[in-house]
Design a protein around this motif. Structure first.
Motif, PDB file in Angstrom:
ATOM      1  N   PHE A 230       0.838  -1.204   0.000  1.00 18.11           N
ATOM      2  CA  PHE A 230       0.000   0.000   0.000  1.00 18.11           C
ATOM      3  C   PHE A 230       0.873   1.254   0.000  1.00 18.11           C
ATOM      4  CE2 PHE A 230      -2.446   3.385   1.979  1.00 18.11           C
ATOM      5  CZ  PHE A 230      -3.674   3.297   1.338  1.00 18.11           C
ATOM      6  N   ALA A 231       1.866   1.263   0.855  1.00 17.64           N
ATOM      7  CA  ALA A 231       2.747   2.434   0.956  1.00 17.64           C
ATOM      8  C   ALA A 231       3.491   2.667  -0.359  1.00 17.64           C
ATOM      9  CB  ALA A 231       3.729   2.257   2.106  1.00 17.64           C
ATOM     10  N   GLU A 232       3.971   1.594  -0.962  1.00 16.50           N
ATOM     11  CA  GLU A 232       4.726   1.751  -2.212  1.00 16.50           C
ATOM     12  C   GLU A 232       3.795   2.162  -3.345  1.00 16.50           C
ATOM     13  OE1 GLU A 232       8.061   1.303  -1.815  1.00 16.50           O
ATOM     14  OE2 GLU A 232       8.234   2.284  -3.763  1.00 16.50           O
ATOM     15  N   ALA A 233       2.578   1.650  -3.355  1.00 20.54           N
ATOM     16  CA  ALA A 233       1.606   2.044  -4.380  1.00 20.54           C
ATOM     17  C   ALA A 233       1.285   3.527  -4.261  1.00 20.54           C
ATOM     18  CB  ALA A 233       0.324   1.219  -4.254  1.00 20.54           C
ATOM     19  N   ALA A 234       1.119   3.993  -3.033  1.00 18.96           N
ATOM     20  CA  ALA A 234       0.862   5.419  -2.825  1.00 18.96           C
ATOM     21  C   ALA A 234       2.024   6.247  -3.348  1.00 18.96           C
ATOM     22  CB  ALA A 234       0.630   5.708  -1.344  1.00 18.96           C
ATOM     23  N   SER A 235       3.232   5.777  -3.078  1.00 18.73           N
ATOM     24  CA  SER A 235       4.418   6.495  -3.533  1.00 18.73           C
ATOM     25  C   SER A 235       4.474   6.505  -5.049  1.00 18.73           C
ATOM     26  CB  SER A 235       5.671   5.846  -2.955  1.00 18.73           C
ATOM     27  OG  SER A 235       6.812   6.564  -3.349  1.00 18.73           O
ATOM     28  N   CYS A 236       4.248   5.355  -5.647  1.00 15.99           N
ATOM     29  CA  CYS A 236       4.291   5.261  -7.109  1.00 15.99           C
ATOM     30  C   CYS A 236       3.242   6.185  -7.727  1.00 15.99           C
ATOM     31  CB  CYS A 236       4.061   3.810  -7.520  1.00 15.99           C
ATOM     32  SG  CYS A 236       3.900   3.586  -9.289  1.00 15.99           S
ATOM     33  N   LEU A 237       2.038   6.139  -7.212  1.00 18.80           N
ATOM     34  CA  LEU A 237       0.964   6.973  -7.763  1.00 18.80           C
ATOM     35  C   LEU A 237       1.294   8.464  -7.631  1.00 18.80           C
ATOM     36  CD1 LEU A 237      -2.273   5.081  -6.746  1.00 18.80           C
ATOM     37  CD2 LEU A 237      -1.750   5.935  -9.036  1.00 18.80           C
ATOM     38  N   LYS A 238       1.865   8.836  -6.491  1.00 24.48           N
ATOM     39  CA  LYS A 238       2.234  10.242  -6.299  1.00 24.48           C
ATOM     40  C   LYS A 238       3.102  10.757  -7.451  1.00 24.48           C
ATOM     41  CE  LYS A 238       3.640  14.177  -5.420  1.00 24.48           C
ATOM     42  NZ  LYS A 238       4.074  14.178  -6.792  1.00 24.48           N
TER      43      LYS A 238
ATOM     44  N   GLU B 248      -9.305   4.193  -3.166  1.00 24.37           N
ATOM     45  CA  GLU B 248      -9.611   3.132  -4.118  1.00 24.37           C
ATOM     46  C   GLU B 248      -8.476   3.003  -5.133  1.00 24.37           C
ATOM     47  OE1 GLU B 248     -11.752   5.654  -3.255  1.00 24.37           O
ATOM     48  OE2 GLU B 248     -12.635   4.267  -1.804  1.00 24.37           O
ATOM     49  N   GLU B 249      -7.966   4.120  -5.588  1.00 24.80           N
ATOM     50  CA  GLU B 249      -6.883   4.075  -6.574  1.00 24.80           C
ATOM     51  C   GLU B 249      -5.628   3.441  -5.979  1.00 24.80           C
ATOM     52  OE1 GLU B 249      -7.579   7.788  -9.585  1.00 24.80           O
ATOM     53  OE2 GLU B 249      -7.143   8.322  -7.512  1.00 24.80           O
ATOM     54  N   VAL B 250      -5.296   3.828  -4.754  1.00 24.04           N
ATOM     55  CA  VAL B 250      -4.091   3.258  -4.141  1.00 24.04           C
ATOM     56  C   VAL B 250      -4.282   1.762  -3.919  1.00 24.04           C
ATOM     57  CG1 VAL B 250      -2.469   3.397  -2.212  1.00 24.04           C
ATOM     58  CG2 VAL B 250      -3.641   5.471  -2.997  1.00 24.04           C
ATOM     59  N   LEU B 251      -5.447   1.376  -3.425  1.00 23.48           N
ATOM     60  CA  LEU B 251      -5.693  -0.046  -3.181  1.00 23.48           C
ATOM     61  C   LEU B 251      -5.653  -0.831  -4.481  1.00 23.48           C
ATOM     62  CD1 LEU B 251      -8.503   0.276  -0.489  1.00 23.48           C
ATOM     63  CD2 LEU B 251      -6.262  -0.833  -0.176  1.00 23.48           C
ATOM     64  N   SER B 252      -6.191  -0.254  -5.519  1.00 20.39           N
ATOM     65  CA  SER B 252      -6.222  -0.953  -6.799  1.00 20.39           C
ATOM     66  C   SER B 252      -4.803  -1.177  -7.325  1.00 20.39           C
ATOM     67  CB  SER B 252      -7.060  -0.137  -7.793  1.00 20.39           C
ATOM     68  OG  SER B 252      -6.945  -0.659  -9.077  1.00 20.39           O
ATOM     69  N   VAL B 253      -3.961  -0.171  -7.212  1.00 21.30           N
ATOM     70  CA  VAL B 253      -2.563  -0.337  -7.639  1.00 21.30           C
ATOM     71  C   VAL B 253      -1.850  -1.324  -6.716  1.00 21.30           C
ATOM     72  CG1 VAL B 253      -0.321   0.829  -7.832  1.00 21.30           C
ATOM     73  CG2 VAL B 253      -2.388   1.897  -8.757  1.00 21.30           C
ATOM     74  N   ALA B 254      -2.095  -1.196  -5.414  1.00 21.79           N
ATOM     75  CA  ALA B 254      -1.440  -2.102  -4.458  1.00 21.79           C
ATOM     76  C   ALA B 254      -1.829  -3.550  -4.733  1.00 21.79           C
ATOM     77  CB  ALA B 254      -1.814  -1.718  -3.020  1.00 21.79           C
TER      78      ALA B 254
END
Lengths: 315, 315, 315, 315, 315, 315
Positions: free
Chosen positions: B278-286, B299-305
C-alpha cells in the motif's frame, strides 16, 4: 530582487502561478538608461545560483553592463505583488531580509574599477535602509563617487516598513552631503525633512547644497487611476512638469523611470523645463508597461514629453 | 513551504512565471491521509500574511485541519524547482532560512490541545535540521506524543545541505528513542547509521526499539524514469514491496506519500505485506500527479497495491 | 455550481479553454463569512465524483465547513459566463436542470444536526426556483430554522428564466413568513411585490413581519462600469449606503457579498448605517476580485466602509 | 459534445481551467474524412445558443458540412477528461443525459435531403445507447440509408455505463441488419456477440450479412503507452494490420480515426491489406495529436501506412 | 531568426498562440559559448525595429556581445515549428527569403574591428545557402578570418530546400579551403562529398587540409526518441563519442550545441577523446532544454561528458 | 494575413509568445457577413502549407465559403501587433511583402465562377497598394463585377507606408469608376481627394458617380479610449450615426466591421439612418471583441443600433 506577481487581478490566495520579474530601484534606473542608449552599469551582489544568474541575464538583455555584479551570499531579496483594482488596493509583501546584497560590505566592491570612466552615480534610499552593512555601503559608494568628482543622484524612496524616520533622516542627511541631485516625493519631503511646497525647494537645495531638487506628486483616484506631476528646482528656478492622469498597467517602477529620466535629462544638458517634462513623461509611460522597467524608446519618451503622443495606433 | 517551479521543462533562467505549490514533508503526509478520509491535523507556524494564509487554504482544501497552525514570524520557507528531463537532472534551490516555522519554539505550541484525541504523530528529519529551535521543537513534540502513548513515526529524510551527518545522527538518535516507526532510504541508512540490506533491518529495529522499520530504494534511469521499491520489517519479519518502474510527472513528495501510506496501513492494521504494498503504491501513484501531494483516492491506491491497475481509461 | 468562463474578454465561440470556478449564491455567502472569520456551514448536495469533490475542496479552502454537503445524484449544475466589455453585454448560459441539489429532497437532510448550534440561516430565491423538490426543500429549511428560533435571511434573487413571477411570488411569500431579513433589488421589489422607493420599505417590512429589509440598486453605464448603492430599513428607520461607481473585474457574486455583509453586520450588532455601509463595501470590493467570492479581509471591508481606502498601494 | 479536459496531467480537483474541445464519435469520423478531402456531412442537433454554435464552428473549420445540424433543445452533452500518466489511469466523467441530440426524434430530420447524393453513412453504437429516442433515431437513419442503397458502417463502441449488454445486443443486432461494415473491439465482440479471434470473423460476418468486419485490439502498458492492431475480414479473407506501440498524446478519438480510415479505404477501393493498414495508421497517428480529431493529412496517413515515417523532422 | 512554435504537441492549424524564440545556427553556437563563460560575438544584421531588437536582447541576456549586429533591412527570417510525437514527425516551415541578413553584403561589415582580438570564427552552411549575397558574405568572412590566422570552423548543415547539392558542394568547397574544423553529418558527408564511415574521415581531412573533422550520427526511433553519437578525426587519429539514447524535449539546436562544444573543446586544448565527448554531451543536453540554445552550465556538460550524471535530483 | 500579437499589454521585446489570429481587411468583412447569416465568399491566395490552411480553417469556422481561395506562392503576409495602453500607442510592424496573394495575378482567378450568383463585391484600398500585380488584380476584379452588374463597395483604407498619395489616388480613382459604395475616413478623404466635411460628400459622390459615400471619424483620447462616428450620403441626403465613446479591447478590424455593416444594411435595403447606425454599431461592438472579426450576432448589432444595449448582464 525577484518580484512575484499574482496573475491578472487575482488575489495572493487565488494564485496558482506567479509572474516573474527581476528588478529593483537602482536596477530599473540602469535599465531605462540602457534602453535609451546610455552605457550603464549595475553594481550589486546576487547569489551564485541560477536565480541570481537570472537577474544578470535580465539586466544584460536590456543592455545593462553587469561586470560589477558580485556573486555570493545566500538569497535574493524577494517580494510579492498583488494588483489592486478599483477600490481594492494593490498589495506588496516583502521578503528581503538577509539578501546577498543587503549583507554585502563596502570592501567587497572594487571602487577604483567601478568608477573608472563613470560620469554619474545613482542611488536610492532603499539601499541604506536594508541594514547596517547597506548603510555603510551606501555612504562609501557616495563618498567614492564624490571624491572622483562624479555627480551623485539620490532618490529618497523612504520606506517606513524598513526603518524609522529618525534613523532614515540621519542616514540620508549623510548621503545628501555627497549628493548633487535629490528626488523626493512630497509626503516624504514633509515627513523626513519638514519641507513642503514649491517654495521650500530652494531652501532644501541650499541646506544640502544640491544642484537639483525634484519633488514628485501622486494623487490616487483608485487602484488603477492616478494623477502624477513633479516640480524641479535648480539654481534659483523652479518649474512644474505636465500633469498626467493615468490608467495604469503596472505601477511598480514609476518612480525609478522618473529618476532615470532626470539623470538622462541632466546628463544631456536639457534645460530645466524640458528636463522635468522628460522625466515625468518617462514615469508616465512606465505605468503603461508591465514589469518594473520603462521599456520605452527615447523617441517615445520625447514624443510624450513634447505632447505629441495620445495613444494612436502607429502603423 | 512555498514551492516555485519553472513551467514545463524550462530552466530557471528561462522562466517568466513560476508554478505555485504549498507543501512540505509533514504537510504532504497530512494531506494524503486527509484525502484518504482520515482526520488529520497539521501543526506548524506560518507568517500572518496572505502567503501564509495560502498555505492554510491549500491544506484545508484537501481536508487537513489547520487549527494548530500558528500565525507569526517573518517569512515562509521557499524553494525553487526546475524539472529535469532525460540526462539533465532536476534542480532544487532552497531559501528557507529564518522561516517562521524554523524559528518557532516548543513553548508556542499547546501540546495538551494538539495531542488531545490524537492517535498518531508523524515527523520528518527535515524539521530538526532547520536549526537549534527546530531541533528542540522536534524533540519536545516526540516526547509529548510518547508520554501520551501516541505512536510516533519518523521519516529520516536526511538532507546533507541542511546539517552534517554527525549532528544529524545525534539529533535523530534522540528522536528515535521516542519513535515507533522509522522510514529511511538505503543510502541514508548506510551513511547515518551504518546499516544496509534487509538483514540489517532487524538489528536496526532492535537497537532503537522500533516496531516498524522501512527501507526505501530508488534507482535512477534518467530524470524522468526511476525504479522504486521498499522493504518493511516488523516483529522479526521482513517483506519486500512490488517494484515499480515509473515515468514520472512530479517527483517531489514521493517519499511523503510512502510515509502516509505506511501510517495509514499500520494505523488500519494491514498485515505486513499489504502494508508495504500500500505504501509503495501510494508512492508510485504520487509520482504521476503534479504537485507535492498524493492526490489519489483510497480506491486508486488499493487498486494499484492489488496489482489491478495498469493505466487504462476509466469510463 | 460549476462556472465555466471564457478567458479574458473572448466570446464563447473563441474559447479554447474555460476558467473554472465553483460557487453559487448561498455558497458565496458562506465563503465570505468564513473569510471574515465566522464559522459557516454549507448545506447542499453534490455528485459523488471528482467534480463534486472539487466543490467541497473549494469551499473548504476558504474555511467553510462542508460536513453537511450530501454526496449523490448525477450532475453538478453548470453555467457558462462570457465577460462583456464596453457596450457588449456579459452573457450567461445556464445548464443546471437535474442537478444533484435541485433533485435532493428535504428528507435527505438531517435538520437536527444541521441547526444544532446554528445562529443564522441564509437562503436565496434561486433555490426554490430550481423545481418542485427545491421549493419544498427551501420551505422546509426555513421552517426548521424558524421553529428553532434561528434568524433567517432571504435574498430574493428572482431569475425570470427559472420561473414565472406568479409562481415565484407565491413561493417566496411562503418563505417570507419565516424570514427575518429580506434583501431584494429595486426591480424585483417592483415586479414581484409591487413596491418601490424608500417609503415602501416600511410597508413591505410590516406586511411580511420582517426585522430588516434591504433594497439594492444598480445602474449600468457599460459592461465594465456600474454604480451601486442600497437602502436598509429596520424598526421604523431607513438609511442609505454610500454609492460606488465601479470599474468591475468580475460582477458575479456582487449581490452575495452584499448579503454576506448584511448577515455579518446584523449578526455583530452593527448599528443601521454602519450595517448598510459594511454590506455595500463588501459588495463593491467583490466586484474587484475575480471569481464568485468576496476574497477580501474584514479589515479591507471595514476600511472601505469607513471611506479610508482609495486603492493605494499598501506596502 | 463538449469535452472539458484538466490541463496537463493535473487531476480534476486541481484544475483552475479546462481545455475545451468539441467532438463526438461520429463528428470525429466526419472531421477526419473532411481533413482528407472528402465531402462529409454531420447530422445531429445542438442547442440554439453559443455553445451549440461552437460545435458548428469547430466542425466547419475542419471542412465538415453542417447544413444538417438542427438547432434546439436545452443542453449539449458534456464530459470531463483527466489524463492519466504512468500507472494512474485516465478518467472520464460523463454528463450527457438530456442533451439536445439524445432527445431529438427521427421525424425532425429530413432524410430525403440528408441522403440525397450521399454515398456512405456512418454510425456508432453510442447513439442508440443514449435513450429511447436515440435508439429509434439510429434505427430510422440506418433504414433510410439502406433503402437508398447507401453503404452503412457501424462502430459498435459499446459503453456499459450507458446501457446493459442485453439491451445493447438487441438494439445493435437490429442495426446490423442494415449494416455493411462493422467495427468492434475484441472485448466487446466477446461480451456482446460471444465471438473472439480471427476465425470468428467470418462467422460473425456471415451471421449478420456484413461485407466487412474489423476487430480492433489494444494492450495497455501504462496510461501513456498502448499497443494497437486490428484485423479486417471481407469475402472470405482476413488480414492483420501493422502493430503499433505508441507513446500517446491524447487517446480520445483513436477508435474514430480507425473508423474514418476504414470508411476512406473501402470507399476508395483499397485492397484489403492496404485498407486495414491505412485505418490502423490513421488510428495510430490520432493518438499523437491533442484533441478528438485525427488532424493528419492524407499524405501523413499514407506515409505511416506504408511504413515510411518514423517521426523524423520534416524540413 | 524568429522561431514560432505551436504550443505543446498541437498541430499548426490548432495553434491559438505561438511560442517565441530567437535563434539561428551561428547564434546558438555563440550563445552556448557565452553561457560557458567565453567572450563571444554574434555578427549579423537585423531589421531596425522591435522584433530585430528582440534578437539582440535575447543574445545579450545570454552574454553574447552584439556590438557587430547591424541594423537595417526589411524583415527577420522566420520559421514555424510543430513538435512531433510518437510516429508523427515534427514539421518546420521556413519563411526566410529576403531577410535583412540574407540581403546584407560583405562590405557592410567592418572586418577589421570584428576580427580584432578574435581567436575563433564559426560559420554554418546555412549562411551561404541563403542567396548570392550570403554566399559572397560567407566566403569573405572566412577569407578575412583566414588571413588573420584565426581558426575557422564550418558546420556543413546542408539544407536541400535552400539549394541544390551541386551549388552547395561548389560553395562549401570554397569555404573549406579556409576552414580548420569541419562538422558534417553522415548523410550530408555522403551526399555532398561522397564519403562515409570512419575511414573516410582522414581522406576527407587531407583533401581539404582540415585539422579536425567531425562526423555526426543520428538514428530516429520516433519523433521524441533519437540516438546520437559522433566521431572526431585529427592528425591521423579517430575517436568515437559516447552514444546517447535520448527522450527529447526540443530537437532544434542539437547540432549547434555539438558545434559549440567542439569549438570550446578544441579552443581549450582538450585531448581528442575528451573533446568529442564534451561536444556530444553538450548536444545531448541541448535536446533536454526547450528553445534553441544549450542552456546548460559548463559543470553540467562536463559532468555528462564524464558519465557522472544520470538525471538525479540535485538538492 | 497572420497577425501575431504580444500578450496583454506587453511590449514586443517582452513577448515569450504571440497570440495568433488570421484575418485581413476583406476577410474580416466576409467573416462578419457570414456571422450575420449571409452567404459570403473570400477570394484570395494562400500558400499550400499548414499556415495557409489555418487561414482557410479560420474563415470556414465562421461560415465563410473558401472555395475560391487559391493555394500556392511562398508566404503568408504577416504583421505584429503590440497593444498600447494609456498614453503609449499601439504598434504595428508589417511583414507582408511577397505574400502569395500580393504576387497572385488576375488570370489565376476564375471570375466566371467567382461572380456566378454573387450579388455584392467588396474590396479595400489595401489590395491595390500591395504592388503592381495587386493593383491589376483589384482593377480586374472590380471590372469583372461591374460588367456583371454586381454592386461594388470600396473601403479606401489608405496606408501611407504601402504607397504614396499620388500613386494611391491614381489607382483608387480607377477603382472608383467601377464602385457604387465608397467608405473613407475623414483624414484620407482630405489627403487623397481634398474633400472634408459633410457638405463635400455629395460633391464626392457626384464626381465619382457613387450611390453611397460614408465618411468615418475617430478621435483618440488615449490608446484604449476612442470616440467614433460616421456620416452616410446617398441620393442627396446625408445622415450622421450615433457617436460612441469606447473603451477598446481590440481596435484591429473596427473599420472592417463598419464596412460589413454598411454592406449588410444596403444589401437589406435599410433606410439611410438605420443603415449608418447599423454600420457604426457593428464597428463599435467589434472594438469590444478580441481578434479581427466582429464576432457579434445580428441581434446584438441591431440592439446596439437601436440604442437598447448598455452592457448589462444577459442571463
Amino acid at each position: 530582487m525577484l518580484r512575484l506577481t499574482s496573475p491578472g487581478y487575482g488575489r495572493f490566495v487565488q494564485a496558482q502561478s506567479f509572474e516573474v520579474n527581476y528588478g529593483g530601484a537602482e536596477a530599473n534606473v540602469a535599465a531605462a538608461l540602457a534602453v535609451w542608449g546610455e552605457e550603464s552599469f549595475f553594481v550589486s551582489k546576487v547569489p551564485a545560483h541560477e536565480i541570481g544568474q537570472a537577474v544578470v541575464n535580465t539586466l544584460r538583455s536590456m543592455g545593462v553592463n553587469t561586470n560589477f555584479v558580485l556573486r555570493g551570499g545566500e538569497r535574493l531579496g524577494t517580494y510579492y505583488v498583488e494588483r489592486g483594482a478599483d477600490i481594492r488596493s494593490s498589495k506588496v509583501i516583502y521578503d528581503r531580509k538577509n539578501s546577498a546584497f543587503s549583507l554585502s560590505e563596502a570592501e567587497e566592491y572594487d571602487w577604483e574599477k567601478i568608477f573608472a570612466g563613470a560620469d554619474w552615480f545613482h542611488l536610492t534610499g532603499i539601499t541604506p535602509a536594508l541594514g547596517q552593512e547597506s548603510e555603510h555601503l551606501a555612504a562609501a559608494a557616495c563618498r567614492e563617487a564624490k571624491k572622483r568628482g562624479i555627480p551623485v543622484s539620490l532618490d529618497v524612496n523612504y520606506r517606513s516598513k524598513l526603518w524609522g524616520a529618525d534613523r532614515a533622516k540621519g542616514a540620508l542627511e549623510k548621503l545628501l552631503a555627497d549628493t548633487d541631485v535629490c528626488i523626493v516625493n512630497e509626503n516624504q519631503a514633509q515627513e523626513l525633512f519638514g519641507v513642503s511646497g514649491e517654495r521650500a525647494m530652494q531652501e532644501f537645495a541650499e541646506k544640502y547644497s544640491l544642484r537639483y531638487v525634484a519633488f514628485t506628486y501622486r494623487r490616487t483616484e483608485d487602484a488603477l487611476h492616478n494623477r502624477i506631476w513633479s516640480t524641479l528646482y535648480s539654481d534659483g528656478k523652479t518649474v512644474k512638469s505636465c500633469e498626467y492622469r493615468m490608467e495604469m498597467i503596472d505601477r511598480i517602477g514609476g518612480g525609478d523611470a522618473f529618476a532615470a529620466g532626470l539623470v538622462y535629462a541632466i546628463g544631456h544638458g536639457f534645460e530645466l523645463q524640458k528636463a522635468v517634462n522628460f522625466a515625468e513623461a518617462a514615469s508616465c509611460l512606465k505605468h503603461s508597461v508591465p514589469g518594473d522597467v520603462c521599456f520605452c524608446s527615447l523617441e517615445e519618451v520625447l514624443s510624450v514629453a513634447d505632447g505629441k503622443t495620445l495613444g494612436r495606433v502607429s502603423r
